[in-house]
Scaffold this motif. Structure first.
Motif, PDB file in Angstrom:
ATOM      1  N   SER A 145       0.816  -1.203   0.059  1.00 28.80           N
ATOM      2  CA  SER A 145       0.076   0.127  -0.095  1.00 28.80           C
ATOM      3  C   SER A 145       0.834   1.263  -0.027  1.00 28.80           C
ATOM      4  O   SER A 145       1.848   1.240   0.632  1.00 28.80           O
ATOM      5  CB  SER A 145      -0.680   0.035   1.426  1.00 28.80           C
ATOM      6  OG  SER A 145      -1.495   1.139   1.442  1.00 28.80           O
ATOM      7  N   GLN A 193      -3.577   3.089   0.443  1.00 29.68           N
ATOM      8  CA  GLN A 193      -4.740   2.629   0.046  1.00 29.68           C
ATOM      9  C   GLN A 193      -5.697   1.840   0.879  1.00 29.68           C
ATOM     10  O   GLN A 193      -6.619   0.929   0.385  1.00 29.68           O
ATOM     11  CB  GLN A 193      -4.860   1.988  -1.509  1.00 29.68           C
ATOM     12  CG  GLN A 193      -4.107   2.773  -2.701  1.00 29.68           C
ATOM     13  CD  GLN A 193      -2.732   2.766  -2.453  1.00 29.68           C
ATOM     14  OE1 GLN A 193      -2.113   2.179  -2.068  1.00 29.68           O
ATOM     15  NE2 GLN A 193      -1.980   3.471  -3.581  1.00 29.68           N
ATOM     16  N   SER A 243      -3.264   0.752 -10.538  1.00 30.71           N
ATOM     17  CA  SER A 243      -4.798   0.352  -9.946  1.00 30.71           C
ATOM     18  C   SER A 243      -4.904  -0.998  -9.855  1.00 30.71           C
ATOM     19  O   SER A 243      -6.042  -1.574 -10.460  1.00 30.71           O
ATOM     20  CB  SER A 243      -5.755   1.275 -10.625  1.00 30.71           C
ATOM     21  OG  SER A 243      -5.673   2.439 -10.640  1.00 30.71           O
ATOM     22  N   GLN A 249     -10.258   7.717  -3.148  1.00 33.66           N
ATOM     23  CA  GLN A 249      -9.159   7.695  -4.164  1.00 33.66           C
ATOM     24  C   GLN A 249      -9.971   8.497  -5.358  1.00 33.66           C
ATOM     25  O   GLN A 249      -9.047   9.042  -6.059  1.00 33.66           O
ATOM     26  CB  GLN A 249      -9.015   6.226  -4.534  1.00 33.66           C
ATOM     27  CG  GLN A 249      -8.210   5.752  -3.317  1.00 33.66           C
ATOM     28  CD  GLN A 249      -7.984   4.054  -3.549  1.00 33.66           C
ATOM     29  OE1 GLN A 249      -8.233   3.367  -4.535  1.00 33.66           O
ATOM     30  NE2 GLN A 249      -7.558   3.506  -2.616  1.00 33.66           N
ATOM     31  N   GLY A 298      -8.045   3.052  -8.103  1.00 37.07           N
ATOM     32  CA  GLY A 298      -7.450   4.185  -7.533  1.00 37.07           C
ATOM     33  C   GLY A 298      -6.905   5.188  -8.257  1.00 37.07           C
ATOM     34  O   GLY A 298      -6.927   6.300  -7.666  1.00 37.07           O
ATOM     35  N   GLN A 324      -5.095   9.149   3.781  1.00 37.08           N
ATOM     36  CA  GLN A 324      -4.857   7.925   2.961  1.00 37.08           C
ATOM     37  C   GLN A 324      -3.388   7.587   3.173  1.00 37.08           C
ATOM     38  O   GLN A 324      -3.360   6.648   3.984  1.00 37.08           O
ATOM     39  CB  GLN A 324      -5.008   8.187   1.588  1.00 37.08           C
ATOM     40  CG  GLN A 324      -6.653   8.622   1.314  1.00 37.08           C
ATOM     41  CD  GLN A 324      -6.993   8.663  -0.394  1.00 37.08           C
ATOM     42  OE1 GLN A 324      -6.368   8.167  -1.111  1.00 37.08           O
ATOM     43  NE2 GLN A 324      -8.042   9.382  -0.388  1.00 37.08           N
TER      44      GLN A 324
END
Ligand code: FES
Ligand code: FES
Lengths: 801, 182
Positions: free
Chosen positions: A519, A522, A562, A692, A756, B98
Motif C-alpha cells: 500500500s 490505499q 490500479s 481515491q 485508484g 490515505q
C-alpha cells in the motif's frame, strides 16, 4: 453498520462492499506510523548524494579529497567504487518494435549507472555519495567535492532531440531515438482520413508534470556481515519487484540474501515503483562501512531525481461524417523519456498511451505512432493515470473540436459514437480488448447528474456577473489490472506481472493474509481483510493483513496501475476458496457425514438439513492444527497460497463533466462544478474508493490548471520546489457530484476493475474542453495546459496561443 | 547553546546549534517522528506543530526561537494507541487520511480551527478550505478532510454549552458526508 458505530455485526457474508472505516487511519492520525525517514537503526550513518548542477557535460575529473577530510565524513564514493555493479535496468521495452535495448538486463545502452562517471545528462544526475555521522555533515561535504565539467549542448524537448544535429546523449543510441513504436492500422486509418467528409487536427502539448507525493523518497540499507544478508527499507510500491531487480540484475547477489521492506509509504502515484541509484547505494555502502546507511531526499532533490510524468508533443487527427459519426483517429507523438530509460518509462510512453487513444468510442480505423526520445531532463516514468490520461486528453480534445466543426453538441457526438453494450468484449483495434461495459448508461448518468441541459441558462447568468461559463465533457477507458503475464511479455515487459496471496489460519481461528502488493495509502489492511472475511464468513476484525515485506509475503508485483484490488484481492478470494474447499473435506470427517452433505456458510460447516451438526470456523481451525484423525489425503493445518495471473486486463471507464467560470478581468479559471460517474466494477470498500476518486480528480485538475515541470534552455528545472511548482490546495476544487455505474469484469472472481487512479484520467481534458467552450466565441479552438490566468487573460485580449 | 523546550508538557534540556531547525530537534534530537518533513520551503505543512497553542511550521522555526515556549506535537495530542480526539475521530469517520504523511500536520493545524469554533460560529466550507491553505495533501483531494472538520466542529459545538443550531450543524456535516459516496 460500520465499525465506527462500535457494533461488531460484520460477521459473515456481505462484509465486502461495505464502507468500513479504515483500520490504518488511527495510527496515521496519531502520527505513529513509521515511514522510511522515521526508521532509526542503531549505528546508522547518513548518506547524501551529489547531483549534477548542469544538464549536460562531460566529467573531466572528480576530486573527493577535501570532502573526505571534513568532520564526520566516513566515505565519499564515486563511479570508480562501483565498476562491478550493473546499471539500473529498464524492464519495459516497447515490444515488437525496433528498440535499442536488447531483452537482456545487463549492459543496456543508455541504462543509468548507479553513479555517473563519464558524463552528466540532467540536472540532478548523481555523481557522488557521501556517508557521514549526521545528515548535516553529509550534506555539508557535498560542497567540498570538486568536479570539473566540460559543458555540452543541451536539449530538453523530444521533437528537438530527434532533429539532425541535435545534442547526443548516449553514444550507443544514435539520434537519441529509444524507440519508434506503433499500434493500429496505418493504411486503413490514412485511407479513412483521406476519404472523410470532415477532418480536424490539433497540435497538443501534454506538459511534463511532477507527481509530488508529499513524502519524498528515502532508503535505508543494512548489511549483516554475520549472515551476508542485505535489508533495504525503502519508499517502494513494489518491494518484491525491487528485490528482483536489485539482487539479480544490479548487485549480482543471491535473490534470497536480499530482503526489501516497504514501511508506511507516504503516497507514490507511480513514482515509487522505480529503481533509483540511492537503493543500491545504501546497500553497497552499508556493506563497505559495516553500518546501516540511511538516505532521505529533500523536496528539491525529489523534483530533480524522481521520475516525472506525461510529456508528449502530439499531432492528432480525427475524421468523421457531417452528421457526427467518427470514422478514424490518428496520433503522432513525440515522447520525452528524459536522460535515461527508467524502470518502465518507455512502456508508459508507448503502449499505455497509444493503445488507449480511441477511448469509449467505436471507431473503425485508428493508428498511433510514438517517437520516444532521450533528452537532458529527469527520466520519465508513470504518474497517476499514466498514458491513459495523455490518451484521453488527445481524444477528448479532438471530439470537441470535431463537434464544433460540424456544429453539433459535444454530448450528442459522444453519445452517437460510444461502443454499444452488445459489442463487448470489444477489440479497439489498437491492441486492447475491452472486457465489459455499459457506456451509454454511464454517459447518460453523468450528463444528467451534471445538469447539462441547464448550461445555456447558466452561461447567461454568469455573463451577467462578468464571468464566462464553460462546460466540458471527457469520457475515458483505462486499462488496469496489470496483468496477464503472457500479454505483458508481448508488450515487452521483462518479468511476471501476476500477483499472489497467502492465507494462514491460526489454531485460534484468527487469520493472517499476506500479499505481494504494498500500500501507498490505499487501506489495503482494511480492504483485503474484508475480502478474506467475506469469503470465509468470519469477522474482519479477526483478519490481519501483512504486505510490503519480502520476508513475510509471497511474491507479487506491488501496487501500480490500479491493480491491487483487481489483482491481489482476487488472489486472496481464490486462496480463501481453497481453504473453504479443504474445510469442507475435513468437515465431512469431523461431522461424520459424506462430503456432498457438507455445507460451508456463515463461518461454519454443517450437515445439509441438520444445522445442529456443525463446527465453527474456530473449532475447525483448532482441529486442523491438531491434525488428529485426518485421513492421509488431507494434510493438517490451513495454509494456502494462490498466484493469480488473469486472462486479460480489466477496463474501467467513466464520464466526467467540468464546469468552469472564467473571470473576464483577470483570466482566472475556477472549477465551479464537477461531476464524475466512474465504473470500476464491483467495489470492495466504497469509503476507500471514494477517497481515491476524489483525490484523483484533484490530481487531474492540477495538471489542467497549474502543474508544469518547466525546464529552461540550459536544462535547469525552474519549478524545483513547491514554491515554484504549484499543487492544488484545498480551495482549488469544489465538492464533486459523484456517482457510479457497475459492470463487473469477467477477468477476476471479484468482478473488480481498477479504481485508484482512474479518475485522474479525464479531468484535464474535461477542464480544457470547458475553458475552450467558454472562450469559443473569441475563435479559441485550443489552449495548452496548464491553463494559467495569464494564458487565459491573453486569449481574452485576442492574443494567439 | 543550552536551552529548554517544553514539549508536550514536559521540559526537555539540550544543546542546540544556532541554525538548527525545530523540526530537526523534534525528529532527530527528541525522537518525536510524528512530525513530518515534506518540503524544504515551508510550503507543505507536514511539519505543523503548535507553539504556545498557535499552529506553526516547525521547518521554518529555529530551535533557539522556541526556547522556553510550549511546543505541542502530534504525540502530545492523543495517547499512544489510545483514544482519538474529536477531530481525529471525525477525520477517521470521513476517511480524511490515505497515505497519512500530511495527516499529523493537518491534525495540528486543524486542531486550532476546531477549538476556535467550539464556542463561536461554525466555520463555513470556504473558511475550512482557507484554513487548510498551508497544508498540502496529494491523496485525498481534501474533500474528506473538509467533511471531517465539519463533523468535528458540529460535534464540538454539540458538546459546548449554550451554542445554537447544533442539530443543524450536525445534520449539515452528515449530509455533506453521506451525499458524496461514489
Ligand atoms: S516540511 Fe515544513 S512546510 Fe513542508
Ligand atoms: S493523505 Fe497522503 S498526502 Fe495527505
Amino acid at each position: 453498520m460500520t465499525a465506527a458505530t462500535g457494533e461488531s455485526v460484520l460477521q459473515g457474508q456481505g462484509v465486502l462492499g461495505r464502507p468500513l472505516d479504515s483500520r490504518e487511519d488511527p495510527r496515521l492520525l496519531r502520527g505513529e506510523a513509521k515511514y522510511v525517514a522515521d526508521i532509526d537503526l542503531p549505528g546508522t550513518a547518513h548518506m547524501a548524494i551529489l547531483g549534477s548542477p548542469v544538464a549536460h557535460a562531460r566529467i573531466l575529473s572528480i576530486d573527493t579529497k577535501a570532502a573526505e577530510q571534513l568532520p564526520g565524513v566516513l566515505k565519499v564514493a564515486t563511479a570508480a567504487d562501483f565498476t562491478d555493479v550493473m546499471p539500473l535496468p529498464c524492464i519495459w521495452i516497447p515490444g515488437g518494435v525496433e528498440s535499442h535495448f536488447p531483452p537482456h538486463p545487463y549492459g543496456l545502452p543508455g541504462a543509468r549507472p548507479v553513479l555517473t562517471g563519464d558524463a552528466v545528462r540532467h540536472v540532478g544526475d548523481p555523481i557522488a555519495a557521501v556517508v557521514a555521522e549526521t545528515p548535516r555533515q553529509a550534506a555539508a561535504a557535498l560542497a567540498a567535492i570538486e568536479v570539473e565539467y566540460e559543458p555540452l549542448p543541451v536539449v530538453t524537448r523530444a521533437d528537438e532531440a530527434l532533429r539532425e544535429g541535435a545534442p547526443q546523449l548516449h553514444e550507443a543510441v544514435p539520434g537519441n531515438l529509444n524507440a519508434y513504436w506503433t499500434c493500429g492500422d496505418k493504411d486503413r486509418t490514412d485511407a479513412a482520413i483521406a476519404e472523410a467528409e470532415v477532418t480536424v487536427e490539433l497540435d497538443l502539448v501534454n506538459q511534463r508534470t511532477i507527481n509530488s507525493p508529499i513524502e519524498p523518497r528515502g532508503a535505508v540499507g543494512d548489511y549483516d556481515p554475520a549472515t551476508g544478508e542485505y535489508t533495504l527499507y525503502a519508499t517502494t510500491q513494489g518491494p518484491h519487484n525491487h528485490r528482483f531487480l536489485l539482487s539479480a540484475l544490479v548487485l549480482g547477489i543471491p535473490f534470497n540474501k536480499l530482503r526489501v521492506v516497504a514501511p508506511t509509504v507516504g503516497g507514490s502515484f507511480g513514482t515509487k515503483g522505480y529503481l533509483y541509484p540511492d537503493m543500491p547505494l545504501v546497500l553497497l555502502l552499508s556493506k563497505a562501512l559495516g553500518r546501516p546507511v540511511k538516505w532521505v531526499d529533500t523536496r528539491t532533490g525529489l523534483m530533480n531525481s524522481t521520475v516525472q510524468g506525461r510529456d508528449h508533443r502530439q499531432h492528432v487527427t480525427l475524421a468523421g461524417t457531417r452528421d457526427g459519426r467518427i470514422t478514424a483517429v490518428r496520433a503522432t507523438s513525440h515522447a520525452n523519456l528524459g536522460a535515461y530509460p527508467s524502470t518502465i518509462g518507455p512502456g508508459v510512453a508507448t503502449a499505455l498511451m497509444g493503445r488507449s487513444i480511441s477511448g469509449m468510442y467505436d471507431i473503425d480505423a485508428a493508428f498511433c505512432e510514438v517517437y520516444a526520445a532521450f533528452t537532458n531532463t529527469v527520466p520519465l516514468g508513470a504518474q497517476r493515470g499514466s498514458g491513459r490520461a495523455e490518451a484521453a486528453f488527445l481524444m477528448e480534445r479532438l471530439v470537441d473540436r470535431y463537434a464544433s466543426e460540424i456544429g453539433m453538441d459535444p454530448a450528442a457526438v459522444r453519445r452517437k459514437n460510444l461502443v454499444p453494450k452488445e459489442k463487448f468484449p470489444y477489440d479497439n483495434g489498437l491492441g486492447w480488448t475491452y472486457d465489459s461495459g455499459d457506456y451509454q448508461l454511464n454517459f447518460d448518468r453523468a450528463i444528467e447528474l451534471s445538469g447539462y441541459a441547464d448550461m445555456p441558462a447558466r452561461k447567461t447568468e454568469a455573463r451577467a456577473r462578468g464571468k464566462r461559463l464553460g462546460v466540458g465533457i471527457a469520457s475515458y477507458v483505462a486499462i488496469c489490472g496489470v496483468g496477464p503475464s503472457t500479454r505483458m511479455s508481448k508488450e515487452g515487459m521483462l518479468g511476471g506481472t501476476w500477483e499472489s496471496a497467502n492465507i494462514r489460519v491460526h489454531p485460534t481461528g484468527e487469520v493472517t493474509v499476506t500479499v505481494g502488493s504494498a500500500s501507498t495509502g490505499q487501506s489495503h489492511g482494511t480492504v483485503f481483510a474484508q475480502v478474506a472475511a467475506d469469503e470465509l464468513g468470519i469477522d474482519p476484525d479477526t483478519v490481519q493483513v501483512y504486505e510490503g515485506d519480502t520476508l513475510k509475503a509471497p511474491y507479487g508485483q506491488g501496487t501500480y496501475g490500479s491493480r491491487s484490488y483487481s489483482m491481489a484481492a482476487p488472489a486472496i478470494a481464490l486462496t480463501a476458496r481453497k481453504i473453504k474447499g479443504k474445510l469442507v473435506k475435513a468437515g465431512a470427517v469431523f461431522l461424520g457425514i459424506p462430503e456432498e452433505k457438507v455445507v460451508y456458510a456463515g463461518g461454519k460447516v454443517y450437515e445439509e438439513g441438520n444445522e445442529e451438526n456443525a463446527k465453527t470456523f474456530a473449532e475447525l481451525a483448532m482441529a486442523m492444527w491438531y491434525g488428529w484423525g485426518l485421513p492421509p489425503e488431507i494434510e493438517p493445518a490451513l495454509d494456502e497460497t494462490t498466484h493469480f495471473d488473469p486472462p486479460d486486463f480489466n477496463y474501467p471507464f467513466g464520464t466526467h463533466v467540468a464546469v468552469v467560470e472564467i473571470d473576464e478581468l483577470t483570466g482566472d479559471t475556477e472549477v465551479v462544478a464537477y461531476t464524475a460517474v466512474d465504473d470500476a466494477g464491483n467495489i470492495g470498500n466504497p469509503k476507500v474508493a471514494l477517497g481515491q476518486i476524489e483525490g484523483s480528480i484533484v490530481h487531474g485538475l492540477g495538471q489542467a490548471l497549474m502543474e508544469h515541470a518547466e525546464y529552461d534552455e540550459n536544462g535547469l528545472l525552474l519549478s524545483s520546489d513547491l514554491g515554484h511548482y504549484a499543487l492544488p490546495r484545498a480551495f482549488d476544487a469544489p465538492f464533486f457530484a459523484l456517482d457510479k455505474t457497475t459492470t463487473p469484469s469477467p477477468h477476476n472472481p471479484l468482478g473488480a476493475k481498477g479504481a485508484g487512479e482512474i479518475a485522474t484520467v479525464p479531468p484535464a481534458a474535461a477542464v480544457v474542453n470547458a475553458v475552450v467552450d467558454a472562450l469559443s466565441d473569441l475563435g479559441v479552438i485550443h489552449i495548452d495546459m496548464p491553463v494559467t490566468p495569464e494564458k487565459v487573460w491573453r486569449r481574452l485580449r485576442g492574443e494567439a496561443q | 547553546m543550552d536551552l529548554t523546550l517544553n514539549v508536550n508538557g514536559r521540559p526537555r534540556e539540550f544543546t542546540a546549534e544556532p541554525n538548527e531547525l525545530l523540526v530537526e530537534r523534534l525528529r532527530d534530537g527528541l525522537g518525536l517522528t510524528g512530525t513530518k518533513v515534506g518540503c524544504d520551503t515551508g510550503q507543505c505543512g507536514s511539519c505543523v506543530v503548535r507553539l504556545d497553542g498557535r499552529s506553526a511550521k516547525s521547518c521554518l522555526v529555529l530551535t533557539v526561537a522556541a526556547a522556553g515556549r510550549e511546543v505541542t506535537t502530534i504525540e502530545g495530542v492523543a495517547t499512544p494507541g489510545g483514544e482519538l480526539t474529536g477531530l481525529q475521530e471525525a477525520l477517521r469517520q470521513e476517511h480524511g487520511t490515505q497515505c497519512g504523511f500530511c495527516t499529523p500536520g493537518m491534525v495540528m493545524a486543524l486542531g486550532e480551527l476546531v477549538e476556535n469554533t467550539a464556542d463561536g460560529d461554525a466555520p463555513t466550507e470556504p473558511e475550512i478550505r482557507e484554513w487548510l491553505t498551508g497544508n498540502l495533501c496529494r491523496c485525498t483531494g481534501y474533500h474528506s478532510v473538509v467533511r471531517g472538520v465539519q463533523r468535528a466542529c458540529a460535534a464540538a459545538r454539540a458538546e459546548a454549552p449554550g451554542t445554537d443550531a447544533v442539530g443543524d450543524a450536525m445534520a449539515d456535516a452528515v449530509t455533506a458526508a453521506s451525499g458524496q459516496e461514489g
